[in-house]
Design a protein around this motif. Structure first.
Motif, short mmCIF file in Angstrom:
data_model
loop_
_atom_site.label_atom_id
_atom_site.label_comp_id
_atom_site.label_asym_id
_atom_site.label_seq_id
_atom_site.Cartn_x
_atom_site.Cartn_y
_atom_site.Cartn_z
N PHE A 1 0.83 -1.20 0.00
CA PHE A 1 0.00 0.00 0.00
C PHE A 1 0.86 1.25 0.00
CE2 PHE A 1 1.16 -0.66 4.35
CZ PHE A 1 1.16 0.59 4.96
N SER A 2 0.22 2.37 -0.23
CA SER A 2 0.84 3.68 -0.03
C SER A 2 -0.21 4.61 0.56
CB SER A 2 1.38 4.26 -1.34
OG SER A 2 0.33 4.52 -2.25
N THR A 3 0.22 5.68 1.19
CA THR A 3 -0.72 6.64 1.79
C THR A 3 -0.45 8.03 1.25
OG1 THR A 3 0.76 7.02 3.68
CG2 THR A 3 -0.94 5.31 3.91
N ALA A 4 -1.49 8.86 1.30
CA ALA A 4 -1.37 10.25 0.86
C ALA A 4 -2.22 11.12 1.78
CB ALA A 4 -1.84 10.40 -0.59
N THR A 5 -1.67 12.23 2.20
CA THR A 5 -2.37 13.19 3.06
C THR A 5 -2.25 14.57 2.44
OG1 THR A 5 -1.99 11.92 5.08
CG2 THR A 5 -2.47 14.24 5.34
N GLY A 6 -3.37 15.27 2.35
CA GLY A 6 -3.36 16.63 1.79
C GLY A 6 -4.55 17.42 2.31
N PHE A 7 -4.76 18.60 1.70
CA PHE A 7 -5.86 19.45 2.15
C PHE A 7 -7.21 18.79 1.89
CE2 PHE A 7 -2.46 22.61 1.36
CZ PHE A 7 -2.40 23.15 2.63
N GLY A 8 -7.27 17.87 0.93
CA GLY A 8 -8.51 17.18 0.63
C GLY A 8 -8.76 15.98 1.50
N GLY A 9 -7.88 15.73 2.49
CA GLY A 9 -8.03 14.57 3.36
C GLY A 9 -6.97 13.53 3.07
N SER A 10 -7.18 12.34 3.60
CA SER A 10 -6.20 11.26 3.47
C SER A 10 -6.81 10.09 2.70
CB SER A 10 -5.75 10.79 4.86
OG SER A 10 -5.09 11.83 5.55
N ALA A 11 -5.92 9.35 2.04
CA ALA A 11 -6.35 8.18 1.29
C ALA A 11 -5.25 7.13 1.35
CB ALA A 11 -6.66 8.54 -0.17
N VAL A 12 -5.65 5.88 1.17
CA VAL A 12 -4.70 4.77 1.11
C VAL A 12 -4.94 4.03 -0.20
CG1 VAL A 12 -6.26 3.29 2.44
CG2 VAL A 12 -3.84 2.71 2.28
N THR A 13 -3.85 3.68 -0.87
CA THR A 13 -3.92 2.92 -2.12
C THR A 13 -3.32 1.55 -1.90
OG1 THR A 13 -3.72 4.96 -3.43
CG2 THR A 13 -3.30 2.87 -4.55
N PHE A 14 -4.06 0.51 -2.25
CA PHE A 14 -3.59 -0.86 -2.11
C PHE A 14 -3.17 -1.40 -3.48
CE2 PHE A 14 -6.71 -0.15 1.25
CZ PHE A 14 -5.98 -0.50 2.37
N TYR A 15 -2.07 -2.18 -3.49
CA TYR A 15 -1.54 -2.75 -4.72
C TYR A 15 -1.39 -4.26 -4.56
CZ TYR A 15 0.10 2.11 -5.21
OH TYR A 15 0.18 3.48 -5.27
N GLU A 16 -1.59 -4.97 -5.67
CA GLU A 16 -1.26 -6.39 -5.73
C GLU A 16 -0.39 -6.62 -6.96
OE1 GLU A 16 -4.23 -9.31 -5.02
OE2 GLU A 16 -5.52 -7.97 -3.84
N PHE A 17 0.79 -7.22 -6.74
CA PHE A 17 1.73 -7.48 -7.83
C PHE A 17 1.87 -8.99 -8.04
CE2 PHE A 17 3.01 -3.37 -6.11
CZ PHE A 17 3.14 -2.60 -7.27
N ALA A 18 1.93 -9.39 -9.31
CA ALA A 18 2.16 -10.79 -9.66
C ALA A 18 3.63 -11.15 -9.47
CB ALA A 18 1.73 -11.04 -11.10
N GLU A 19 3.95 -12.44 -9.64
CA GLU A 19 5.31 -12.91 -9.40
C GLU A 19 6.32 -12.29 -10.35
OE1 GLU A 19 5.18 -17.14 -9.52
OE2 GLU A 19 4.09 -17.33 -7.64
N ASP A 20 5.88 -11.85 -11.52
CA ASP A 20 6.80 -11.22 -12.45
C ASP A 20 6.94 -9.72 -12.22
OD1 ASP A 20 4.36 -10.27 -13.33
OD2 ASP A 20 4.53 -11.05 -15.37
#
Length: 522
Positions: A149-168
């Motif tokens: 995951f990654s996170t972001a915080t700004g004047f519009g609030g906060s959000a979290v982004t989730f990622y899934e990566f394959a074996e390659d």
């Protein structure tokens, strides 16, 4: 040495460096044909190379106080911190990634440890941050996924982004979730179950007053402006994973549930119990109960560092416990259960049980095991936990919590009913780092069967050791100890790879350890 300490600012109240801001160094131990091969290299980040060229510090970071070089001039609004790539590490898709949650990954050669450069994971990462913690799941077809995951915080609030990566290394899924009623966010770790991404938000707030009255005058670091508010609850956030084989995720919705105030640096595992157990716990058909095992701190202060704590720190205060949270999303209820009385950290399951029901948990622990007093990590524990623990109807979360607390307090060895503990004590003046469980290979290998590897600092000899323990009999002591002729820097997190990633044993000319001739003053 006295002059060096004065030059480096140790006696300067306006300037303090912090261990968490040190440059990343990868330590590798590879095993082949009964031999162990040790090597280590700094992650040659852009900031590291610039400072090496200049011969002095050029960059501050989030936990350090004052100007980069200890000079009186300090620009509090310069927040261009160095990516130190010093927290997590993972070999994936032919690369070795050095991870730091406030910056992008650094790719390295997994064998030579040569730095290849900052990576956006083939263009998958659009922002400027990527987590140092992750989960490796085994999918229905037997393939593995790197979930982070990654996170972001700004004047519009906060959000979290989730990622899934394959074996390659290719991106399989990306999911963005906006965090409601959250102006700023500090998420260090995450969990994943069959149908959910899971995070726990502690009651952390940014103190504008502390920023204006202390930070701008070099009286605290930017991290020390993060304060813990015990009057607010913690929150468990469940975000549906896309593309699950069951198809159930298309009907699930994000859920946020309150829990008693706590802060979590590191999780253990999460899973969704069988439907019968889930219904018994109060689930509504179609929305699974989620069991979370984690390490919960009673409270946290980012003012604690190598300069500020002493023996009194280990009486009461902020303690970290192994805790189970039984989450009923549809019913809006979370039932906590404390599993061990002793303080623990760096806990993890058998990696083959990630996102699945587990019974074995390994981690570092103190050797005090007392309701009030505790200590630093000097042992390694294995906790065998009944996967059904907590999956019974409860009249209320408060009643269940009180029952769990009484049960732990009543246990002669500080364990809750349904929990058995096995502990290895490293010895006086010996301090283990993060234990790493290595599964025994083979199709007949069961959960929790394998070895535990742990790096130990020996304060008497001022050298490092790598201890290998039988994961099924920790208290019997080491199967083997690899003694190094030098110290090991204090470490954070590691990972295990089943392939040999060490040097070619046929090469005669291998680099050898050399004592530093001088210590460069700042």
């Amino acid at each position: 040495m006295e002059a060096l300490l004065r030059k480096s600012g140790v006696d300067n109240p306006r300037y303090k460096r912090h261990n968490f801001d040190g440059d990343g160094m990868i330590l590798s131990v590879a095993f082949k044909d009964g031999q162990a091969y040790f090597r280590n290299r700094f992650v040659r980040t852009t900031g590291f190379e610039k400072e090496q060229e200049a011969g002095r510090p050029l960059f501050r970071n989030s936990f350090s106080r004052g100007s980069a070089d200890g000079s009186p001039f300090f620009n509090p609004f310069d927040l261009s911190f160095k990516n130190v790539a010093n927290t997590g590490v993972l070999a994936w898709g032919g690369q070795l990634y050095a991870l730091w949650e406030a910056g992008l990954p650094y790719a390295m050669d997994p064998t030579s440890l040569a730095t290849r450069g900052e990576s956006r994971m083939g263009g998958a990462l659009k922002g400027t941050t990527f987590a140092a913690h992750y989960r490796i799941t085994t999918e229905a077809d037997g393939s593995q996924r790197w979930v982070s995951f990654s996170t972001a915080t700004g004047f519009g609030g906060s959000a979290v982004t989730f990622y899934e990566f394959a074996e390659d290394g290719s991106l399989v899924h990306e999911t963005v979730h906006k965090l409601e009623n959250t102006s700023m966010v500090f998420i260090h770790d995450m969990l994943v179950s069959e149908h959910y991404y899971i995070i726990i938000l502690g009651p952390i707030e940014f103190s504008g007053k502390k920023f204006a009255t202390e930070y701008v005058f070099s009286k605290c670091s930017i991290a020390e402006c993060l304060t813990y508010n015990p009057d607010k609850p913690g929150r468990v956030v469940l975000v549906p994973r896309p593309g699950r084989p069951s198809g159930k995720s298309t009907s699930l919705v994000p859920r946020t549930l309150e829990i008693p105030p706590c802060f979590v640096f590191h999780h253990v595992n999460a899973f969704e119990p069988e439907p019968e157990a889930g219904v018994a716990a109060g689930a509504v058909a179609g929305e699974p109960v989620v069991v979370i095992d984690t390490v919960a701190w009673d409270k946290v202060s980012f003012e604690v560092n190598q300069y500020t704590y002493g023996p009194d720190y280990y009486t009461g205060g902020s303690r970290s416990h192994l805790v189970r949270l039984v989450v009923d999303p549809a019913g809006g209820r979370v039932t906590p259960h404390r599993l061990l009385r002793r303080t623990v950290e760096f806990a993890s399951p058998d990696p083959r049980a990630t996102a699945r029901p587990h019974s074995a948990v390994f981690g570092g622990c103190d050797m005090v095991d007392h309701p009030l007093h505790w200590g630093p990590i000097q042992g390694v524990f294995r906790a065998d936990i009944d996967p059904q623990l907590g999956l019974t109807p409860a009249t209320s979360s408060a009643a269940a919590r009180q029952q769990a607390e009484r049960a732990v307090a009543a246990g002669a060895d500080g364990t809750a009913p349904g929990v058995k503990a096995d502990v290895w004590f490293a010895g006086p003046r010996r301090f283990p780092g993060e234990p790493m469980f290595v599964p025994r290979p083979g199709a007949d290998s069961r959960e929790g069967e394998g070895w535990v590897l742990v790096a130990v600092h020996n304060a008497d000899t001022q050298t490092g050791e790598l201890v290998i323990l039988d994961a099924q009999h920790l208290s019997k002591g080491p199967l083997a100890t690899i003694r190094l002729p030098h110290r090991l820097p204090a470490g954070l997190h590691g990972s295990w790879h089943g392939s040999f990633l060490g040097p070619d044993p046929s090469q005669q000319q291998q680099p050898r350890f050399q004592e530093l001739a001088t210590i460069r003053a700042l």
